[in-house]
Motif scaffolding. Sequence first.
Motif, PDB file in Angstrom:
ATOM      1  N   THR A 136       0.936  -1.283   0.095  1.00 40.02           N
ATOM      2  CA  THR A 136       0.021  -0.128  -0.150  1.00 40.02           C
ATOM      3  C   THR A 136       0.722   1.301   0.182  1.00 40.02           C
ATOM      4  O   THR A 136       0.648   2.336  -0.624  1.00 40.02           O
ATOM      5  CB  THR A 136      -0.978   0.138   1.293  1.00 40.02           C
ATOM      6  OG1 THR A 136      -1.780  -1.106   1.100  1.00 40.02           O
ATOM      7  CG2 THR A 136      -1.607   1.273   1.115  1.00 40.02           C
ATOM      8  N   LEU A 137       1.948   1.289   0.776  1.00 36.35           N
ATOM      9  CA  LEU A 137       2.636   2.477   0.878  1.00 36.35           C
ATOM     10  C   LEU A 137       4.045   2.599   0.291  1.00 36.35           C
ATOM     11  O   LEU A 137       4.715   3.597   0.291  1.00 36.35           O
ATOM     12  CB  LEU A 137       3.069   2.609   2.542  1.00 36.35           C
ATOM     13  CG  LEU A 137       1.697   2.640   3.172  1.00 36.35           C
ATOM     14  CD1 LEU A 137       2.357   2.842   4.760  1.00 36.35           C
ATOM     15  CD2 LEU A 137       1.130   3.697   2.905  1.00 36.35           C
ATOM     16  N   LYS A 155      -5.447   2.992  10.463  1.00 38.00           N
ATOM     17  CA  LYS A 155      -4.323   3.708  10.468  1.00 38.00           C
ATOM     18  C   LYS A 155      -3.596   3.587   9.230  1.00 38.00           C
ATOM     19  O   LYS A 155      -2.837   4.548   8.739  1.00 38.00           O
ATOM     20  CB  LYS A 155      -3.546   3.544  11.759  1.00 38.00           C
ATOM     21  CG  LYS A 155      -4.115   3.925  12.931  1.00 38.00           C
ATOM     22  CD  LYS A 155      -3.404   3.680  14.142  1.00 38.00           C
ATOM     23  CE  LYS A 155      -4.170   4.235  15.526  1.00 38.00           C
ATOM     24  NZ  LYS A 155      -4.541   5.460  15.159  1.00 38.00           N
ATOM     25  N   LEU A 156      -3.516   2.593   8.537  1.00 34.52           N
ATOM     26  CA  LEU A 156      -2.966   2.414   7.072  1.00 34.52           C
ATOM     27  C   LEU A 156      -3.640   3.275   6.060  1.00 34.52           C
ATOM     28  O   LEU A 156      -2.950   3.809   5.268  1.00 34.52           O
ATOM     29  CB  LEU A 156      -3.153   1.069   6.892  1.00 34.52           C
ATOM     30  CG  LEU A 156      -2.387   0.469   5.406  1.00 34.52           C
ATOM     31  CD1 LEU A 156      -1.109   0.929   5.311  1.00 34.52           C
ATOM     32  CD2 LEU A 156      -2.676  -0.830   5.057  1.00 34.52           C
ATOM     33  N   TRP A 157      -4.817   3.316   6.307  1.00 30.89           N
ATOM     34  CA  TRP A 157      -5.587   4.418   5.366  1.00 30.89           C
ATOM     35  C   TRP A 157      -5.043   5.800   5.610  1.00 30.89           C
ATOM     36  O   TRP A 157      -4.814   6.582   4.621  1.00 30.89           O
ATOM     37  CB  TRP A 157      -7.061   4.412   5.370  1.00 30.89           C
ATOM     38  CG  TRP A 157      -7.822   5.314   4.697  1.00 30.89           C
ATOM     39  CD1 TRP A 157      -8.305   4.949   3.597  1.00 30.89           C
ATOM     40  CD2 TRP A 157      -8.299   6.482   5.063  1.00 30.89           C
ATOM     41  NE1 TRP A 157      -8.984   6.033   2.987  1.00 30.89           N
ATOM     42  CE2 TRP A 157      -8.885   6.918   3.972  1.00 30.89           C
ATOM     43  CE3 TRP A 157      -8.173   7.144   6.208  1.00 30.89           C
ATOM     44  CZ2 TRP A 157      -9.565   8.275   3.853  1.00 30.89           C
ATOM     45  CZ3 TRP A 157      -8.854   8.673   6.127  1.00 30.89           C
ATOM     46  CH2 TRP A 157      -9.451   8.934   4.925  1.00 30.89           C
ATOM     47  N   GLU A 158      -5.100   6.280   6.977  1.00 31.12           N
ATOM     48  CA  GLU A 158      -4.312   7.680   7.237  1.00 31.12           C
ATOM     49  C   GLU A 158      -3.014   7.660   6.472  1.00 31.12           C
ATOM     50  O   GLU A 158      -2.724   8.777   5.955  1.00 31.12           O
ATOM     51  CB  GLU A 158      -4.295   7.651   8.731  1.00 31.12           C
ATOM     52  CG  GLU A 158      -5.593   7.743   9.470  1.00 31.12           C
ATOM     53  CD  GLU A 158      -5.496   7.885  10.777  1.00 31.12           C
ATOM     54  OE1 GLU A 158      -4.660   8.996  11.336  1.00 31.12           O
ATOM     55  OE2 GLU A 158      -5.966   7.226  11.639  1.00 31.12           O
ATOM     56  N   LEU A 159      -2.174   6.565   6.678  1.00 32.43           N
ATOM     57  CA  LEU A 159      -0.749   6.753   6.205  1.00 32.43           C
ATOM     58  C   LEU A 159      -0.692   7.008   4.527  1.00 32.43           C
ATOM     59  O   LEU A 159      -0.206   7.461   4.066  1.00 32.43           O
ATOM     60  CB  LEU A 159       0.190   5.489   6.491  1.00 32.43           C
ATOM     61  CG  LEU A 159       0.444   5.628   7.898  1.00 32.43           C
ATOM     62  CD1 LEU A 159       0.893   4.149   8.254  1.00 32.43           C
ATOM     63  CD2 LEU A 159       1.573   6.585   8.163  1.00 32.43           C
ATOM     64  N   LYS A 160      -1.761   6.102   3.912  1.00 33.48           N
ATOM     65  CA  LYS A 160      -2.047   6.129   2.439  1.00 33.48           C
ATOM     66  C   LYS A 160      -2.377   7.361   1.860  1.00 33.48           C
ATOM     67  O   LYS A 160      -1.799   8.035   1.090  1.00 33.48           O
ATOM     68  CB  LYS A 160      -3.027   5.113   2.342  1.00 33.48           C
ATOM     69  CG  LYS A 160      -3.295   5.059   0.567  1.00 33.48           C
ATOM     70  CD  LYS A 160      -4.274   3.990   0.143  1.00 33.48           C
ATOM     71  CE  LYS A 160      -4.337   3.856  -1.291  1.00 33.48           C
ATOM     72  NZ  LYS A 160      -5.275   2.877  -1.616  1.00 33.48           N
ATOM     73  N   ASN A 161      -2.959   8.290   3.019  1.00 34.47           N
ATOM     74  CA  ASN A 161      -3.305   9.633   2.679  1.00 34.47           C
ATOM     75  C   ASN A 161      -2.525  10.599   3.085  1.00 34.47           C
ATOM     76  O   ASN A 161      -2.692  12.009   3.281  1.00 34.47           O
ATOM     77  CB  ASN A 161      -4.827   9.949   3.252  1.00 34.47           C
ATOM     78  CG  ASN A 161      -5.950   9.424   2.516  1.00 34.47           C
ATOM     79  OD1 ASN A 161      -6.282  10.011   1.436  1.00 34.47           O
ATOM     80  ND2 ASN A 161      -6.293   8.186   2.630  1.00 34.47           N
ATOM     81  N   ASN A 162      -1.090  10.462   3.264  1.00 35.13           N
ATOM     82  CA  ASN A 162       0.014  10.990   3.538  1.00 35.13           C
ATOM     83  C   ASN A 162       0.043  11.539   4.927  1.00 35.13           C
ATOM     84  O   ASN A 162       0.913  12.613   5.210  1.00 35.13           O
ATOM     85  CB  ASN A 162       0.124  12.419   2.656  1.00 35.13           C
ATOM     86  CG  ASN A 162       0.289  11.911   1.193  1.00 35.13           C
ATOM     87  OD1 ASN A 162       1.353  10.853   1.024  1.00 35.13           O
ATOM     88  ND2 ASN A 162      -0.179  12.311   0.166  1.00 35.13           N
ATOM     89  N   ARG A 163      -0.654  11.194   5.794  1.00 34.45           N
ATOM     90  CA  ARG A 163      -0.687  11.565   7.397  1.00 34.45           C
ATOM     91  C   ARG A 163       0.488  11.159   8.039  1.00 34.45           C
ATOM     92  O   ARG A 163       0.733   9.924   7.887  1.00 34.45           O
ATOM     93  CB  ARG A 163      -1.978  11.303   8.084  1.00 34.45           C
ATOM     94  CG  ARG A 163      -2.045  12.108   9.228  1.00 34.45           C
ATOM     95  CD  ARG A 163      -3.067  11.671   9.886  1.00 34.45           C
ATOM     96  NE  ARG A 163      -3.278  12.514  11.473  1.00 34.45           N
ATOM     97  CZ  ARG A 163      -4.000  12.184  12.521  1.00 34.45           C
ATOM     98  NH1 ARG A 163      -4.514  10.914  12.431  1.00 34.45           N
ATOM     99  NH2 ARG A 163      -4.134  12.843  13.338  1.00 34.45           N
TER     100      ARG A 163
END
Length: 295
Positions: A13-14, A64-72
């Motif tokens: 994902t990242l 939290k993976l979704w947050e990281l995917k959105n550059n947080r």
Amino acid sequence: MNIDKYYQLFCKTLHSRYSEYRELENIFFLLTTHVFQCDKISIMLKLYHKEEIDNVIYHKLIRKLWELKNNRPIQYVISNSYFFGMKFFVNENVFIPRPETEELVYWIIQDHHYYYSNDDKNIQIFDLGTGSGCIAITLKKFFKCIVHAFDLSYKVIFIAKHNSYMHNEKIIFRKIDLLKDLIDTYVSNKHKVNIVVSNPPYIKFSEKKYLHPNIVQYEPFQALFVPDEDPFIFYKTIILWIKKKFYNKVYLYFEINSSIDLANLINFMNIQGIYNIEIRKDCHGLLRMIRIIII
């Protein structure tokens, strides 16, 4: 899902956002040790045994993976960051502490080691633009003296106070706009030595396009950017404040932008009669910090 499969999903994902494998792996361990409330060794053992993740933990990891995917940034995702090995609460109201700032603080500690833990009343420290309070709190751990910390908003001061309580260090916090209110700030001149440190905004607006999306989208704008026509506005304001308000020796430490020509700032200081200036490189070989002694 077991943790090994989650790790594979995490990397897949990242990987386009974090091309360096070590950085991606570090983010994975920061996230999982936070969520599982354990150390890195425990996570490595879970990976080795391909341990199953219960549904509650799994859904938390996916969010939290979704947050990281959105550059947080990971520090905002887990609400904490480390500085000098100490944990600090952070959110989008404050700048994330950086390793380069640790080097600046270490320089201060090296310069004034003879005051270490002496409960000395001869010095006082000012942290201008304190953010999370990491600089002020770390210096208070080393120097048992009065430490003042200024910042622009009550939201920022609240976070810095929270961190000072968490680390059991008493700091004098004040809400001050460095560009408007600093010059009128009262300063006690009963101390022989004054240490002023600041990691002020120093990124020019024109440099914004070169920054990683997680910095631009989430970190506080007012802690990052300065006008292209006057990138040293904070440095000059602080120097003028010191010249006007202090009668005893001042050791001034700044973090600086390695891509900006310092000639303008040095010329400004020379006009003010300041010549005791030292510039240092960080661990990456970039000019990132400056010490100015004002008598």
